[in-house]
Scaffold this active site. Sequence first.
Site, PDB file in Angstrom:
ATOM      1  N   ASP A  82     -32.866 -14.722  13.542  1.00  0.00           N
ATOM      2  CA  ASP A  82     -31.569 -15.363  13.745  1.00  0.00           C
ATOM      3  C   ASP A  82     -31.079 -15.125  15.169  1.00  0.00           C
ATOM      4  O   ASP A  82     -31.081 -13.996  15.659  1.00  0.00           O
ATOM      5  CB  ASP A  82     -30.560 -14.798  12.736  1.00  0.00           C
ATOM      6  CG  ASP A  82     -29.253 -15.557  12.721  1.00  0.00           C
ATOM      7  OD1 ASP A  82     -29.273 -16.784  12.961  1.00  0.00           O
ATOM      8  OD2 ASP A  82     -28.206 -14.939  12.457  1.00  0.00           O
ATOM      9  N   HIS A  83     -30.676 -16.197  15.836  1.00  0.00           N
ATOM     10  CA  HIS A  83     -30.093 -16.115  17.180  1.00  0.00           C
ATOM     11  C   HIS A  83     -30.951 -15.295  18.148  1.00  0.00           C
ATOM     12  O   HIS A  83     -30.450 -14.402  18.841  1.00  0.00           O
ATOM     13  CB  HIS A  83     -28.671 -15.552  17.120  1.00  0.00           C
ATOM     14  CG  HIS A  83     -27.680 -16.521  16.566  1.00  0.00           C
ATOM     15  ND1 HIS A  83     -27.166 -17.569  17.291  1.00  0.00           N
ATOM     16  CD2 HIS A  83     -27.127 -16.618  15.328  1.00  0.00           C
ATOM     17  CE1 HIS A  83     -26.327 -18.262  16.539  1.00  0.00           C
ATOM     18  NE2 HIS A  83     -26.298 -17.707  15.338  1.00  0.00           N
ATOM     19  N   HIS A 180     -18.458 -17.812  14.432  1.00  0.00           N
ATOM     20  CA  HIS A 180     -18.981 -16.537  13.948  1.00  0.00           C
ATOM     21  C   HIS A 180     -17.820 -15.570  13.712  1.00  0.00           C
ATOM     22  O   HIS A 180     -16.854 -15.543  14.474  1.00  0.00           O
ATOM     23  CB  HIS A 180     -19.961 -15.948  14.958  1.00  0.00           C
ATOM     24  CG  HIS A 180     -21.220 -16.739  15.085  1.00  0.00           C
ATOM     25  ND1 HIS A 180     -21.659 -17.251  16.290  1.00  0.00           N
ATOM     26  CD2 HIS A 180     -22.128 -17.123  14.158  1.00  0.00           C
ATOM     27  CE1 HIS A 180     -22.793 -17.905  16.089  1.00  0.00           C
ATOM     28  NE2 HIS A 180     -23.094 -17.846  14.810  1.00  0.00           N
ATOM     29  N   GLY A 181     -17.934 -14.778  12.658  1.00  0.00           N
ATOM     30  CA  GLY A 181     -16.862 -13.859  12.305  1.00  0.00           C
ATOM     31  C   GLY A 181     -16.026 -14.434  11.174  1.00  0.00           C
ATOM     32  O   GLY A 181     -16.317 -15.486  10.610  1.00  0.00           O
ATOM     33  N   HIS A 208     -23.972 -22.569  10.726  1.00  0.00           N
ATOM     34  CA  HIS A 208     -23.707 -21.169  11.045  1.00  0.00           C
ATOM     35  C   HIS A 208     -22.211 -20.902  10.900  1.00  0.00           C
ATOM     36  O   HIS A 208     -21.395 -21.815  10.877  1.00  0.00           O
ATOM     37  CB  HIS A 208     -24.154 -20.861  12.480  1.00  0.00           C
ATOM     38  CG  HIS A 208     -25.633 -20.758  12.636  1.00  0.00           C
ATOM     39  ND1 HIS A 208     -26.272 -19.560  12.865  1.00  0.00           N
ATOM     40  CD2 HIS A 208     -26.609 -21.703  12.590  1.00  0.00           C
ATOM     41  CE1 HIS A 208     -27.573 -19.777  12.957  1.00  0.00           C
ATOM     42  NE2 HIS A 208     -27.800 -21.075  12.794  1.00  0.00           N
ATOM     43  N   SER A 211     -19.128 -17.554   6.892  1.00  0.00           N
ATOM     44  CA  SER A 211     -18.357 -16.470   6.269  1.00  0.00           C
ATOM     45  C   SER A 211     -16.893 -16.867   6.133  1.00  0.00           C
ATOM     46  O   SER A 211     -16.245 -17.247   7.107  1.00  0.00           O
ATOM     47  CB  SER A 211     -18.462 -15.188   7.105  1.00  0.00           C
ATOM     48  OG  SER A 211     -19.740 -14.611   6.994  1.00  0.00           O
ATOM     49  N   ASN A 230     -25.570 -20.110   6.721  1.00  0.00           N
ATOM     50  CA  ASN A 230     -25.711 -18.748   7.249  1.00  0.00           C
ATOM     51  C   ASN A 230     -24.467 -17.914   6.953  1.00  0.00           C
ATOM     52  O   ASN A 230     -23.349 -18.343   7.253  1.00  0.00           O
ATOM     53  CB  ASN A 230     -25.921 -18.787   8.763  1.00  0.00           C
ATOM     54  CG  ASN A 230     -27.342 -19.150   9.144  1.00  0.00           C
ATOM     55  OD1 ASN A 230     -27.942 -20.045   8.554  1.00  0.00           O
ATOM     56  ND2 ASN A 230     -27.886 -18.465  10.130  1.00  0.00           N
ATOM     57  N   THR A 233     -20.990 -12.020   8.554  1.00  0.00           N
ATOM     58  CA  THR A 233     -19.802 -11.172   8.655  1.00  0.00           C
ATOM     59  C   THR A 233     -19.204 -10.838   7.293  1.00  0.00           C
ATOM     60  O   THR A 233     -18.794  -9.697   7.042  1.00  0.00           O
ATOM     61  CB  THR A 233     -18.738 -11.855   9.533  1.00  0.00           C
ATOM     62  OG1 THR A 233     -19.308 -12.151  10.810  1.00  0.00           O
ATOM     63  CG2 THR A 233     -17.526 -10.958   9.711  1.00  0.00           C
TER      64      THR A 233
END
Length: 284
Positions: A82-83, A180-181, A208, A211, A230, A233
């Site tokens: 991932d990443h 993200h987060g 992505h 969360s 994905n 977090t």
Amino acid sequence: MYVVSTKQMLNNAQRGGYAVPAFNIHNLETMQVVVETAASMHAPVIIAGTPGTFTHVGTENLMALVSAMAKQYHHPLAIHLDHHTKFDDIAQKVRSGVRSVMIDASHLPFAQNISRVKEVVDFCHRFDVSVEAELGQLGGQEDDVQVNEADAFYTNPVQAREFAEATGIDSLAVAIGTAHGMYARAPALDFSRLENIRQWVNLPLVLHGASGLSTKDIQQTIKLGICKINVATELKNAFSQALKNYLTEHPEATDPRDYLQSAKSAMRDVVSKVIADCGCEGRA
């Protein structure tokens, strides 16, 4: 063969109208939660690791652990980079047996993104390794990659087709408003953009930054072509908060085999919900 490529998983998801969750793990306990829950729900899952996770656990150790648990539970698993951003790092892990890669060059200008991704694709396809790449950038931080919200941008549908055709990737990660987060407030996802991307690109699409998304939003993205979700977090938060609570209530606890159980239970609740939201229960 229990350790499988993500390519067949995602192609099956695309045909079946569901998504495969990719869960970021960090150690033995988080791996156990994902695999045990997936096996009990007969759900296909992807074990994802950032460069930091592979460094922490060790590539050979992580590969051996995935293989052993897949055999133990008689359950197919895919392990995914991932990443990852560095060609040499990816190449070393592919030679160690990894069969699914995300090359993240989304921070580069369009032409350079294509060039970097194509280099990885050309190498990986020699080993029958599937490759995911990202067009557009998500805000927030993933491992040591951080993007300011102001610098994040959405995927251009027309460019997405050019990108897919020029690189030869197997799946495309799109930017439609996730980050993200965890979210301070509910994100406004650009569903019309996703629908437009689907019309231009026939590859499995990846989301992505899932969360904290609502069940409704996750299921709507799947209807519009997302085949891989994905989650990172939300897993860490559930695990760590439950562990903090337990140790606060039981300051005398010293045995990790005992005090990690509450953390695993909290994370298990998240994993089972995501599997249900993705509609992949019973699909393995």
